[in-house]
Design a protein around this motif. Structure first.
Motif, short mmCIF file in Angstrom:
data_model
loop_
_atom_site.label_atom_id
_atom_site.label_comp_id
_atom_site.label_asym_id
_atom_site.label_seq_id
_atom_site.Cartn_x
_atom_site.Cartn_y
_atom_site.Cartn_z
N LEU B 125 0.84 -1.21 0.00
CA LEU B 125 0.00 0.00 0.00
C LEU B 125 0.87 1.25 0.00
CD1 LEU B 125 -2.80 -0.96 2.54
CD2 LEU B 125 -3.13 -0.34 0.16
N LEU B 126 1.93 1.23 0.79
CA LEU B 126 2.85 2.37 0.86
C LEU B 126 3.49 2.59 -0.50
CD1 LEU B 126 4.23 4.44 2.74
CD2 LEU B 126 6.00 2.76 3.16
N ALA B 129 1.04 4.21 -2.75
CA ALA B 129 0.61 5.55 -2.37
C ALA B 129 1.67 6.62 -2.64
CB ALA B 129 0.26 5.59 -0.89
N MET B 130 2.93 6.19 -2.81
CA MET B 130 4.00 7.18 -3.00
C MET B 130 4.16 7.50 -4.47
SD MET B 130 5.28 7.59 0.10
CE MET B 130 6.67 8.56 -0.35
N PRO B 131 4.51 8.76 -4.78
CA PRO B 131 4.78 9.08 -6.19
C PRO B 131 6.08 8.43 -6.64
CG PRO B 131 5.20 10.98 -4.78
CD PRO B 131 4.63 9.94 -3.90
N LEU B 135 12.31 9.16 -3.65
CA LEU B 135 11.65 9.22 -2.34
C LEU B 135 10.93 7.91 -2.05
CD1 LEU B 135 10.70 10.79 0.17
CD2 LEU B 135 8.76 11.60 -1.18
N VAL B 139 11.73 5.48 1.08
CA VAL B 139 10.67 5.27 2.08
C VAL B 139 10.33 3.79 2.19
CG1 VAL B 139 8.20 5.64 2.45
CG2 VAL B 139 9.68 7.58 1.99
N CYS B 140 10.14 3.14 1.06
CA CYS B 140 9.77 1.72 1.07
C CYS B 140 10.94 0.87 1.57
CB CYS B 140 9.35 1.27 -0.32
SG CYS B 140 7.78 2.01 -0.81
#
Lengths: 229, 225
Positions: B125-126, B129-131, B135, B139-140
């Motif tokens: 999901l993350l 959800a991230m562009p 980044l 983040v992942c």
């Protein structure tokens, strides 16, 4: 080192000032926790004492967990509102000091939620007073708050650039928080029983490991996140 | 073409292992034929853990070099890990019904495995959800590292808690197995084949995602011109 501590102090005081202006960020989690605890207390008023002695810790933990999730989710709200994060990248600051400041703020908010809940818990479940004693109980509480705070700050920073952040944050937070809660609950149950110090200490060590893991990951990787944002 | 051949061989091996396990291996004394689901359940669990180990290393690689395609490998590992974790839960539930008398219980091993499934789902999901960009990779990657902190808890849960789930029997604390030689060998073979299949799935999925990203990049460049 001196610069690092100075930056931490500045970020901490600035965050405190921001949050005392927007008092809602402190009051909302506390009200949520107190309301949930009251509801649970009222719902379990007629239960047997033997049953209550087994579930009172869960009744205390559940509202605190949900309230902390709300508090952590909003920890960067001030910086987002003022669009400060992008500007911070152009300054030669220690991003780890930013993480540490937010971590201490998160612990402070956690304390502001937990202590009133423990007080209310003592009123709702009178036998709790006899069980809340000793260094080990407060050590468990401190380690679990520290772990959840480090995790909350890191996840809040992770989701800064994500769409649907208010939905995504709890989805990320709760599965990672559950092992911490499990360890804390088992440790506290062991310490409040008789002749279970050894078992409780085992759980405490595991809880300490989670604190170290989440704290270290947050401290080391927060800078990468902020630079990426 | 080479990947398809390897995949076909692995799938054929997997089916062969299952057929041999379900029809030809000795029946277990206590549980009877019900125990045969172990040859699906245990390899799926091992594959789920193995996928998390791969996720850990790919996440580290992605942090070190966010501009590479390592984040796609990590995503592939998360997808396959999620698949095998869900299969573990489902087959465990099917096995639990006749042996424990219930489809589900809030047992230590089951609960912590469910947490792992939720963590994999959260990762996906993350990612969605991230562009697109560095980044998202970073983040992942960080979230992938956090997931791996849960694995020791799941694996040790059956020894730390008193649980319905059986204690480790593949290798007990004194280094021996609690199973007969034939069952042990068949189980080890099933584990190896399933892990091999999961690794192939990860790399094949990575190849598809990499192609998709390259197409996206080319179409973006074409539109820009």
């Amino acid at each position: 080192m001196h610069d690092f501590l100075r930056h931490t102090k500045i970020f901490f005081l600035q965050g405190l000032k921001e949050d005392f202006i927007e008092k809602d960020r402190i009051i909302s989690p506390l009200m949520l926790a107190v309301t949930m605890l009251l509801l649970l207390g009222i719902a379990s008023a007629t239960w047997d004492k033997e049953v209550l002695e087994k579930v009172y810790l869960a009744h205390l933990f559940l509202p605190v967990l949900f309230a902390l999730q709300v508090a952590f989710h909003r920890i960067f709200e001030g910086e987002q509102k003022d669009q400060v994060i992008g500007v911070l990248r152009s300054y030669s600051i220690h991003f780890s000091s930013f993480f540490l400041a937010k971590f201490f703020l998160a612990c402070m908010y956690g304390g502001l939620v937990i202590f009133p809940c423990i007080g209310l818990g003592c009123l709702l479940y009178p036998f709790v007073l006899m069980k809340i004693e000793g260094l080990y109980f407060w050590l468990t509480l401190g380690l679990s708050l520290g772990s959840l705070s480090a995790l909350g700050v890191l996840l809040s920073a992770l989701t800064l650039g994500a769409s649907g952040r208010s939905v995504l944050f709890p989805i990320l937070y709760f599965p990672l928080a559950i092992p911490v809660v499990l360890c804390s609950l088992n440790a506290m149950l062991a310490f409040s029983g008789e002749n279970s110090l050894e078992v409780g200490c085992d759980w405490l060590i595991l809880l300490g490991c989670f604190f170290v893991i989440f704290g270290t990951l947050g401290f080391l990787l927060f800078g990468e996140l902020m630079k990426a944002h | 073409m080479k990947e398809l051949i390897i995949g076909s061989i692995l799938f054929a091996l997997q089916i062969a292992v299952w057929v041999w396990s379900f029809f030809f291996v000795t029946t277990e004394v206590t549980q009877g034929d019900v125990y045969r689901i172990m040859y699906v359940h245990v390899p799926c669990a091992f594959s789920a853990f193995f996928a998390s180990i791969l996720l850990f290393f790919f996440s580290l690689g992605s942090l070190k070099n966010p501009n590479s395609h390592t984040h796609l490998l990590a995503k592939g590992a998360a997808e396959v890990g999620c698949l095998f974790t869900v299969l573990t839960l489902v087959t465990g539930s099917i096995w639990g019904r006749p042996t424990w008398g219930t489809w589900w219980t809030w047992d230590a091993r089951l609960t912590t495995t469910l947490i792992l499934a939720l963590l994999y789902t959260s990762y996906l999901l993350l990612f969605a959800a991230m562009p697109h960009g560095t980044l998202r990779s970073k983040v992942c990657a960080i979230f992938g590292l956090l997931i791996c902190a849960d694995i020791p808890l799941i694996y040790k849960s059956v020894t730390w808690w008193r649980t319905l789930h059986q204690p480790p029997s593949l290798m007990t604390q004194n280094g021996n197995s609690a199973m007969s030689a034939e069952i042990y060998q068949q189980l080890c073979l099933a584990i190896v084949v399933t892990i091999g299949l999961s690794v192939w799935l990860i790399f094949y999925r990575f190849k598809n995602m990499k192609l998709k990203e390259e197409l996206l990049h080319l179409s973006f460049e074409g539109n820009r011109l």
